[in-house]
Design an enzyme around this catalytic site. Structure first.
Site, PDB file in Angstrom:
ATOM      1  N   PHE A 147       0.923  -1.197  -0.070  1.00 35.97           N
ATOM      2  CA  PHE A 147      -0.071  -0.049  -0.045  1.00 35.97           C
ATOM      3  C   PHE A 147       0.961   1.428   0.003  1.00 35.97           C
ATOM      4  O   PHE A 147       0.779   2.182  -0.804  1.00 35.97           O
ATOM      5  CB  PHE A 147      -0.843  -0.074   1.321  1.00 35.97           C
ATOM      6  CG  PHE A 147      -1.439   1.419   1.597  1.00 35.97           C
ATOM      7  CD1 PHE A 147      -2.385   1.935   0.624  1.00 35.97           C
ATOM      8  CD2 PHE A 147      -1.140   1.712   2.689  1.00 35.97           C
ATOM      9  CE1 PHE A 147      -2.798   3.360   1.090  1.00 35.97           C
ATOM     10  CE2 PHE A 147      -1.743   3.210   3.280  1.00 35.97           C
ATOM     11  CZ  PHE A 147      -2.480   3.810   2.227  1.00 35.97           C
ATOM     12  N   ALA A 165       4.458  -7.918   8.710  1.00 37.84           N
ATOM     13  CA  ALA A 165       3.500  -7.193   9.663  1.00 37.84           C
ATOM     14  C   ALA A 165       3.106  -8.032  10.946  1.00 37.84           C
ATOM     15  O   ALA A 165       3.094  -9.498  10.915  1.00 37.84           O
ATOM     16  CB  ALA A 165       2.274  -6.729   8.950  1.00 37.84           C
ATOM     17  N   TYR A 201       6.377  -7.381  16.618  1.00 42.19           N
ATOM     18  CA  TYR A 201       6.420  -6.679  15.562  1.00 42.19           C
ATOM     19  C   TYR A 201       7.381  -5.387  15.930  1.00 42.19           C
ATOM     20  O   TYR A 201       8.151  -4.848  15.206  1.00 42.19           O
ATOM     21  CB  TYR A 201       5.305  -6.359  14.728  1.00 42.19           C
ATOM     22  CG  TYR A 201       5.333  -5.282  13.604  1.00 42.19           C
ATOM     23  CD1 TYR A 201       5.973  -5.469  12.585  1.00 42.19           C
ATOM     24  CD2 TYR A 201       4.960  -3.997  13.943  1.00 42.19           C
ATOM     25  CE1 TYR A 201       5.895  -4.407  11.583  1.00 42.19           C
ATOM     26  CE2 TYR A 201       4.874  -2.891  12.832  1.00 42.19           C
ATOM     27  CZ  TYR A 201       5.529  -3.141  11.756  1.00 42.19           C
ATOM     28  OH  TYR A 201       5.635  -2.271  10.820  1.00 42.19           O
TER      29      TYR A 201
END
Length: 305
Positions: A11, A69, A133
């Site tokens: 994205f 992610a 993360y």
């Protein structure tokens, strides 16, 4: 300038690449089948053994977006292999290939997941990573800054808050889908303050960091600079979708009770809790002002989310 953008099929990476292509020569790193052009495509798996030599030929700068992610893997070893060891490997090879600048997209999550009514996060806030993360991002930050101390590579660390815009995955996608499908939401009494950043403003800030001499070896916490409540945010999303939205008054203690009963306190806190970021460093050191408003970015939303 010739720039390698890792994760350019994602994205942020895709929009960033398009933004930079107006001024620079871009090498896109991403998944096969997502990036069509073969003359500027780099396909390398990111790990401790990746060979980036072909992708780094005559490259002046790198924007490192690619990462595992927290919602894509629960394996801490895999997250560490890609997000930490893979990042270190890329930076070390960048040094050997004479790359001048390395812009690393980290996460505000290295500082925690809410500000608990304390002062907004900034570059001096104590680190408190709240997930594997976030910890991997912090470990990568520290390793990169050490490489910068020992070599001529200029490192810039950017810690964005939640990034929104058309096609954004994760929490924004879920929220936009909810607004699109449900005409009534229970946020009329929510007056929390949360910082967000539009993908357009993030792309612009990255562009500035690629060239500004004062960005060298600095860390930046970044947002749109305007904090909004979940009520205001969902109202703006509705405007972008050209759909009506009615907000009904539900007290916060009801949300907190639901969070306890359903064991989803973290998700509830992300909706009605505070998370604010102070962006004064970016404004004063780099003379950067976000060029896009929330309405500018959300105006590109459609009802096909």
């Amino acid at each position: 300038m010739k720039i390698l953008v890792t994760g350019s099929s994602g994205f942020i990476g895709n929009i960033l690449s398009q933004y930079l292509e107006h001024k620079h020569s871009i090498i896109r790193h991403g998944r096969q089948g997502v990036i069509a052009s073969a003359d500027n495509l780099c396909r390398v798996n990111i790990n401790n053994n990746s060979n980036w030599e072909q992708c780094l030929q005559n490259v002046n700068a790198i924007v490192h977006l690619a990462a595992v992610a927290h919602n894509k893997s629960n394996d801490p070893d895999y997250i560490n292999e890609v997000n930490v060891k893979g990042t270190i490997n890329l930076a070390q090879q960048a040094v050997k290939m004479g790359v001048k600048r390395f812009v690393f997209i980290s996460s505000i999550g290295v500082l925690g997941n809410d500000t608990n009514n304390a002062k907004p996060f900034d570059e001096h806030s104590n680190v408190l990573p709240h997930s594997e993360y976030a910890q991997s991002k912090l470990d990568a930050e520290n390793a990169l800054l050490k490489i910068a101390e020992e070599t001529d590579l200029e490192v810039i660390i950017i810690r964005p808050v939640l990034v929104y815009g058309k096609g954004a995955p994760g929490n924004f996608d879920k929220l936009a889908s909810l607004v699109n499908k449900v005409p009534i939401l229970p946020f009329a009494l929510c007056d929390n303050k949360r910082s967000f950043i539009s993908v357009d403003n993030l792309a612009d800030f990255i562009s500035v960091c690629l060239e500004h001499p004062k960005a060298k070896n600095e860390v930046f916490c970044i947002s749109d600079g305007v904090d909004v409540s979940i009520k205001e945010f969902t109202n703006e999303i509705a405007k972008g979708l050209h759909t009506g939205l009615l907000q009904v008054p539900i007290p916060n203690y009801i949300f907190n009770l639901i969070g306890k009963i359903t064991s989803r306190k973290a998700q509830i806190d992300q909706l009605i809790g505070d998370l604010q970021v102070n962006t004064n460093k970016a404004k004063t050191l780099l003379d950067w002002t976000p060029p896009f408003t929330m309405a500018d970015t959300l105006s590109r939303l459609t009802r096909k989310i």
